[in-house]
Write a protein that holds these residues in place. Structure first.
Motif, PDB file in Angstrom:
ATOM      1  N   ASP A  82       0.864  -1.177   0.000  1.00  0.00           N
ATOM      2  CA  ASP A  82       0.000   0.000   0.000  1.00  0.00           C
ATOM      3  C   ASP A  82       0.906   1.234   0.000  1.00  0.00           C
ATOM      4  O   ASP A  82       1.483   1.600   1.031  1.00  0.00           O
ATOM      5  CB  ASP A  82      -0.875  -0.046   1.265  1.00  0.00           C
ATOM      6  N   PHE A  85       0.228   3.934   2.566  1.00  0.00           N
ATOM      7  CA  PHE A  85       0.620   3.566   3.930  1.00  0.00           C
ATOM      8  C   PHE A  85       2.140   3.641   4.090  1.00  0.00           C
ATOM      9  O   PHE A  85       2.647   4.103   5.111  1.00  0.00           O
ATOM     10  CB  PHE A  85       0.094   2.158   4.235  1.00  0.00           C
ATOM     11  N   GLN A  88       3.081   7.179   4.412  1.00  0.00           N
ATOM     12  CA  GLN A  88       2.679   7.655   5.743  1.00  0.00           C
ATOM     13  C   GLN A  88       3.706   7.243   6.802  1.00  0.00           C
ATOM     14  O   GLN A  88       4.043   8.019   7.696  1.00  0.00           O
ATOM     15  CB  GLN A  88       1.315   7.043   6.062  1.00  0.00           C
ATOM     16  N   LYS A  89       4.242   6.012   6.662  1.00  0.00           N
ATOM     17  CA  LYS A  89       5.227   5.520   7.634  1.00  0.00           C
ATOM     18  C   LYS A  89       6.517   6.341   7.568  1.00  0.00           C
ATOM     19  O   LYS A  89       7.075   6.717   8.593  1.00  0.00           O
ATOM     20  CB  LYS A  89       5.527   4.035   7.372  1.00  0.00           C
ATOM     21  N   SER A  92       5.858   9.792   8.979  1.00  0.00           N
ATOM     22  CA  SER A  92       5.745   9.735  10.438  1.00  0.00           C
ATOM     23  C   SER A  92       7.129   9.683  11.095  1.00  0.00           C
ATOM     24  O   SER A  92       7.374  10.331  12.104  1.00  0.00           O
ATOM     25  CB  SER A  92       4.914   8.509  10.832  1.00  0.00           C
TER      26      SER A  92
ATOM     27  N   GLU B  54       2.655  -2.386  13.261  1.00  0.00           N
ATOM     28  CA  GLU B  54       1.664  -2.001  12.256  1.00  0.00           C
ATOM     29  C   GLU B  54       0.727  -3.170  11.955  1.00  0.00           C
ATOM     30  O   GLU B  54       1.132  -4.325  12.008  1.00  0.00           O
ATOM     31  CB  GLU B  54       2.357  -1.504  10.987  1.00  0.00           C
ATOM     32  N   ALA B  55      -0.512  -2.821  11.675  1.00  0.00           N
ATOM     33  CA  ALA B  55      -1.515  -3.840  11.339  1.00  0.00           C
ATOM     34  C   ALA B  55      -2.115  -3.503   9.983  1.00  0.00           C
ATOM     35  O   ALA B  55      -2.505  -2.362   9.743  1.00  0.00           O
ATOM     36  CB  ALA B  55      -2.593  -3.879  12.404  1.00  0.00           C
ATOM     37  N   ARG B  68      -5.411  -0.083   8.520  1.00  0.00           N
ATOM     38  CA  ARG B  68      -4.017   0.354   8.379  1.00  0.00           C
ATOM     39  C   ARG B  68      -3.667   1.091   9.671  1.00  0.00           C
ATOM     40  O   ARG B  68      -3.896   2.292   9.797  1.00  0.00           O
ATOM     41  CB  ARG B  68      -3.838   1.316   7.185  1.00  0.00           C
ATOM     42  N   ASP B  69      -3.190   0.349  10.642  1.00  0.00           N
ATOM     43  CA  ASP B  69      -2.858   0.929  11.952  1.00  0.00           C
ATOM     44  C   ASP B  69      -1.348   1.016  12.112  1.00  0.00           C
ATOM     45  O   ASP B  69      -0.632   0.079  11.743  1.00  0.00           O
ATOM     46  CB  ASP B  69      -3.413   0.060  13.087  1.00  0.00           C
ATOM     47  N   LEU B  70      -0.906   2.103  12.679  1.00  0.00           N
ATOM     48  CA  LEU B  70       0.522   2.263  12.927  1.00  0.00           C
ATOM     49  C   LEU B  70       0.721   2.793  14.345  1.00  0.00           C
ATOM     50  O   LEU B  70       0.216   3.853  14.697  1.00  0.00           O
ATOM     51  CB  LEU B  70       1.132   3.227  11.899  1.00  0.00           C
ATOM     52  N   GLU B  72       3.761   3.587  17.129  1.00  0.00           N
ATOM     53  CA  GLU B  72       5.218   3.757  17.197  1.00  0.00           C
ATOM     54  C   GLU B  72       5.640   4.299  18.558  1.00  0.00           C
ATOM     55  O   GLU B  72       4.906   5.096  19.161  1.00  0.00           O
ATOM     56  CB  GLU B  72       5.685   4.769  16.149  1.00  0.00           C
ATOM     57  N   LYS B  86       3.446   7.509  19.087  1.00  0.00           N
ATOM     58  CA  LYS B  86       2.530   7.948  18.033  1.00  0.00           C
ATOM     59  C   LYS B  86       1.588   6.811  17.656  1.00  0.00           C
ATOM     60  O   LYS B  86       2.009   5.653  17.572  1.00  0.00           O
ATOM     61  CB  LYS B  86       3.322   8.404  16.798  1.00  0.00           C
ATOM     62  N   ASN B  88      -1.527   6.012  14.836  1.00  0.00           N
ATOM     63  CA  ASN B  88      -2.249   6.488  13.659  1.00  0.00           C
ATOM     64  C   ASN B  88      -3.110   5.336  13.169  1.00  0.00           C
ATOM     65  O   ASN B  88      -2.594   4.356  12.643  1.00  0.00           O
ATOM     66  CB  ASN B  88      -1.219   6.896  12.597  1.00  0.00           C
TER      67      ASN B  88
END
Lengths: 107, 240
Positions: A82, A85, A88-89, A92, B54-55, B68-70, B72, B86, B88
């Motif tokens: 993705d 995503f 975004q990572k 971040s 992350e998921a 889409r989970d992040l 950190e 963090k 998200n």
């Protein structure tokens, strides 16, 4: 009684087909199992001339079973790359570096 | 660089991949992939350990319920004390972002959070000394020396989640030999996690299996939440 069994068979056969095409994995085995059981019960309660359509329903349910088992055996669960995503990572991480630098500046 | 405390070693470059399943009508259905990674993050003055979790839903689920989970955490490599956390999340269209800055006094957290269609909220709250965020807590658990624990023995932690400090108690239940993905079959410590929160349900129903060796790799996590039960099963571990 035959009518009731037939109704249940039709309902669960339809559900089996829907579940087989949705990504529900082994959950589809529930309507398939019920469909098969009630399919056989309906055949038992039917005259030979009435059994033809029930056998077709049973065949559809068994086909759904083959699809579900086939999907479980041959298709691996995979995550697609993705790009949004991934971006975004990275973003971040860059923001975090800046925030940590800012925090150090305040100490 | 490797970090040693007690018997645990947490190295940068570690990658753990889990298959997350959810119990649907009694059948465990694989929904998502959860990846936990560690890496070094250098700033002009310090070196942090970046812990990420992350998921992502498997592609076949994306059109039905995309996740889409992040999560950190940036921690002190030696103590796993968090400096920045963090979160998200994107779950089926619902979004939420959270950022906690752990002040250097060790007693204050400055938070920023934003939910979908809501304005950003800023807050500051007090925490106890040694409070962890959810990501660093999982790693902190791996630094506990369970080797000398007796069955039923507990250890307490403080967790900050959803802008609240929550006491967490982990209980050593025993040892069990289970499958550990590409690492084969290993003896594991079975640890129950209890927290005074609505997020986790049941007594001894939230359990983590950590390999009973120096690395204490999470092999299996079973959870019970208000909307059901599920599990995370290790499928691949690398860089350990």
């Amino acid at each position: 009684m035959r009518q009731l069994f037939l109704g249940i068979t039709i309902f669960f056969t339809t559900l089996s087909v829907v579940f087989a095409f949705l990504p529900l994995g082994t959950l589809a085995l529930i309507p398939i199992g019920i469909g098969i059981v009630f399919g056989f019960l309906t055949i038992k309660k039917s005259e030979e001339s009435q059994a033809k359509w029930v056998k077709i329903l049973l065949a559809i349910t068994l086909l759904s079973l083959v699809i579900v088992v086939g999907k479980e055996v041959f298709i691996d669960d995979a995550v697609e790359v993705d790009q949004k995503f991934e971006t975004q990572k990275v973003q971040s991480k860059n923001e975090a570096q800046k925030e940590l630098e800012d925090m150090e500046g305040l100490e | 660089m490797s970090i040693t405390s007690g018997f645990a070693q947490i190295k940068p470059g570690e990658k753990l991949v889990f298959a997350a399943s959810y119990n649907m009508s009694g059948l465990m259905t694989q929904l998502a992939q959860v990846t936990m990674e560690t890496e070094t993050m250098k700033t002009s003055k310090n070196t942090f350990l970046h812990l990420s979790c992350e998921a992502e839903t498997f592609s076949k689920w994306d059109s039905f319920f995309k996740i889409r989970d992040l999560y950190e955490s940036y921690v002190d490599p030696a103590t796993l004390k968090p400096s920045l956390y963090k979160r998200n999340i994107f779950e089926g269209g619902f979004t939420k972002t959270e950022k906690y800055i752990f002040k250097s006094d060790g007693k204050t957290v400055v938070s920023t959070s934003k939910r979908k269609n809501s304005p950003e909220k800023n807050n500051a709250f007090s925490i106890s000394n040694g409070t962890q965020d959810i990501v660093s807590l999982i790693y902190k658990l791996r630094m506990v020396d369970f080797q000398n624990f007796k069955i039923g023995q507990t250890k307490s932690f403080q967790l900050v989640f959803d802008e609240k400090e929550i006491p967490v108690v982990v209980k050593f239940i025993g040892k069990e030999t289970i499958s550990v993905g590409n690492l084969g079959t290993k003896e594991c410590y079975k640890i129950a996690i209890g927290a005074r929160t609505q997020v986790l349900k049941g007594k001894d129903k939230n359990i983590i299996w950590l390999t009973a060796d120096a690395k204490k790799i999470p092999a299996l996590i079973k959870f019970s939440i208000p909307v059901g039960t599920g599990q995370l099963k290790l499928s691949n571990a690398s860089g350990i």
